[in-house]
Write a protein that holds these residues in place. Structure first.
Motif, short mmCIF file in Angstrom:
data_model
loop_
_atom_site.label_atom_id
_atom_site.label_comp_id
_atom_site.label_asym_id
_atom_site.label_seq_id
_atom_site.Cartn_x
_atom_site.Cartn_y
_atom_site.Cartn_z
N TYR A 213 37.90 47.08 54.87
CA TYR A 213 38.40 46.37 56.06
C TYR A 213 39.22 47.36 56.86
N MET B 105 41.15 48.09 60.76
CA MET B 105 41.53 47.64 62.10
C MET B 105 41.48 48.81 63.06
N VAL C 226 44.95 45.53 68.30
CA VAL C 226 46.16 44.70 68.39
C VAL C 226 46.97 45.12 69.63
N LYS D 201 47.66 50.22 66.79
CA LYS D 201 47.81 50.30 65.33
C LYS D 201 47.54 51.72 64.88
N ARG E 10 48.31 46.75 53.79
CA ARG E 10 47.68 45.48 54.15
C ARG E 10 46.15 45.58 54.09
N ALA F 169 41.98 41.68 67.10
CA ALA F 169 42.53 40.78 66.07
C ALA F 169 43.41 39.71 66.70
N ASP F 170 43.31 38.50 66.14
CA ASP F 170 44.16 37.42 66.66
C ASP F 170 44.44 36.40 65.56
N ALA F 171 44.80 36.88 64.39
CA ALA F 171 45.04 36.05 63.20
C ALA F 171 43.73 35.56 62.61
N GLY F 172 43.68 35.57 61.28
CA GLY F 172 42.45 35.17 60.60
C GLY F 172 41.40 36.25 60.63
N SER F 173 41.81 37.50 60.85
CA SER F 173 40.79 38.55 60.94
C SER F 173 40.10 38.76 59.59
N ARG F 174 40.84 38.55 58.48
CA ARG F 174 40.19 38.72 57.18
C ARG F 174 39.11 37.67 56.98
N LYS G 290 47.00 33.47 66.62
CA LYS G 290 48.15 34.36 66.42
C LYS G 290 49.50 33.64 66.52
N ASP H 233 50.13 31.54 63.56
CA ASP H 233 50.38 32.39 62.39
C ASP H 233 51.81 32.93 62.45
N ASP I 185 50.61 29.99 56.00
CA ASP I 185 49.27 30.47 56.37
C ASP I 185 48.48 30.59 55.07
P1 ADP Z 1 44.78 38.02 59.22
O1 ADP Z 1 44.31 38.78 60.42
O2 ADP Z 1 43.72 37.92 58.18
O3 ADP Z 1 45.38 36.68 59.59
P2 ADP Z 1 47.53 38.83 58.74
O4 ADP Z 1 48.02 37.45 58.52
O5 ADP Z 1 48.09 39.94 57.92
O6 ADP Z 1 45.92 38.89 58.54
O7 ADP Z 1 47.71 39.24 60.25
C1 ADP Z 1 47.74 38.31 61.28
C2 ADP Z 1 47.56 39.01 62.60
O8 ADP Z 1 48.65 39.89 62.83
C3 ADP Z 1 46.33 39.90 62.71
O9 ADP Z 1 45.13 39.18 62.95
C4 ADP Z 1 46.73 40.78 63.85
O10 ADP Z 1 46.53 40.10 65.08
C5 ADP Z 1 48.21 40.99 63.62
N1 ADP Z 1 48.45 42.26 62.90
C6 ADP Z 1 48.19 42.54 61.62
N2 ADP Z 1 48.49 43.82 61.31
C7 ADP Z 1 48.97 44.37 62.45
C8 ADP Z 1 49.47 45.68 62.82
N3 ADP Z 1 49.52 46.68 61.94
N4 ADP Z 1 49.86 45.84 64.09
C9 ADP Z 1 49.82 44.84 64.99
N5 ADP Z 1 49.36 43.61 64.72
C10 ADP Z 1 48.94 43.36 63.47
#
Ligand code: ADP
Length: 245
Positions: free
Chosen positions: A75, A77, A82, A86, A93, A128-133, A173, A176, A182
């Protein structure tokens, strides 16, 4: 300050969704020419690309398992994915997400059919906007099917959050960031039915009852995503058939 942000007004979320609604989802299978299988997926503002290679000879050789295939999942990013750039490359993470995602997929891949080989899954988060995994796991599942990797079923993933005391499906986001919990899930779906949970993580706090309700809400969301995954795969095969004719 958590109290200052109102995330639910008149029963609706800040993007207008009801608590049990997913973000809009778009899935396209077979988008990369040079991968064995691939998938581009959008889940709300998340934009991800998955590429699968294999089964192929393991590199480096000493990692080969004489009894089954090894599965690798990366995975990543993109620096521009973001708001603040990043830093490129793996971090704690992404290593953790890669590990739990690999374990979810490994449980359904028929690894014993391919001794000494590797199945490599690369997932790039473009936005990415939360829930990317969860978006990445959904894309990876479709890419694995597209690559023709034999599997016992499919993995479908979605998160549930608790915001303003309410459980909501597929948090964005803001939910989250300011929510109370979450909980990303991934389910193993076989023959159109959810058989088991393949991934369950959580930060924040919920009661036992809320956790049970969260499972049900996530299952409902997963079945909707599963239908879209299937449609994407069938669309790909239809296009290929038409091209052959
Ligand atoms: P997920 O994307 O699976 O929800 P997280 O809960 O860890 O994983 O992250 C939530 C959101 O926070 C991500 O989707 C992204 O938008 C933001 N994020 C995560 N890591 C970073 C980073 N290193 N820098 C900036 N934003 C980040």
């Amino acid at each position: 300050m958590q109290e200052e942000v109102k995330l639910i007004v008149d029963g609706r979320r800040i993007d207008g969704r009801l608590p049990d609604e997913l973000r809009p989802i778009k899935i396209e299978a077979g988008v990369l020419k040079n991968a064995d299988g691939s998938c581009y997926l959008e889940m709300g503002k998340n934009k991800v690309m998955a590429a699968v290679y294999g089964p192929r000879k393991v590199q480096p050789k000493h990692l080969a398992d004489p009894t089954q295939a090894i599965v690798r999942y990366r995975y990543n990013m993109a620096p521009f994915s973001v708001e603040e750039r990043k830093r490129p490359g793996p971090d704690r993470r992404s290593v953790e997400i890669s590990k739990v995602s690999r374990e979810a997929l490994e449980s359904i891949i028929m690894k014993e059919l391919f001794p000494r080989s590797s199945i490599d899954i690369f997932v790039e988060v473009l936005q990415a906007d939360a829930g990317s995994r969860t978006a990445c796991l959904n894309a990876a599942s479709v890419a694995l099917v597209d690559a023709g990797i034999p599997m016992k079923g499919i993995i479908t993933s979605v998160a549930v959050a608790k915001v303003d005391g309410v459980l909501v499906l597929d948090p964005m986001k803001e939910e989250d960031n300011y929510g109370e919990a979450d909980i990303p899930f991934a389910f193993f779906i076989r023959n159109g039915k959810i058989e088991s949970i393949a991934l369950l993580q959580m930060d924040g706090r919920v009661t036992k009852e809320e956790l049970m309700q969260a499972v049900e809400l996530a299952k409902k969301g997963a079945m909707e995503i599963y239908k879209l995954q299937r449609e994407a795969i069938m669309r790909k095969y239809r296009v290929e058939e038409e091209e052959e004719e």
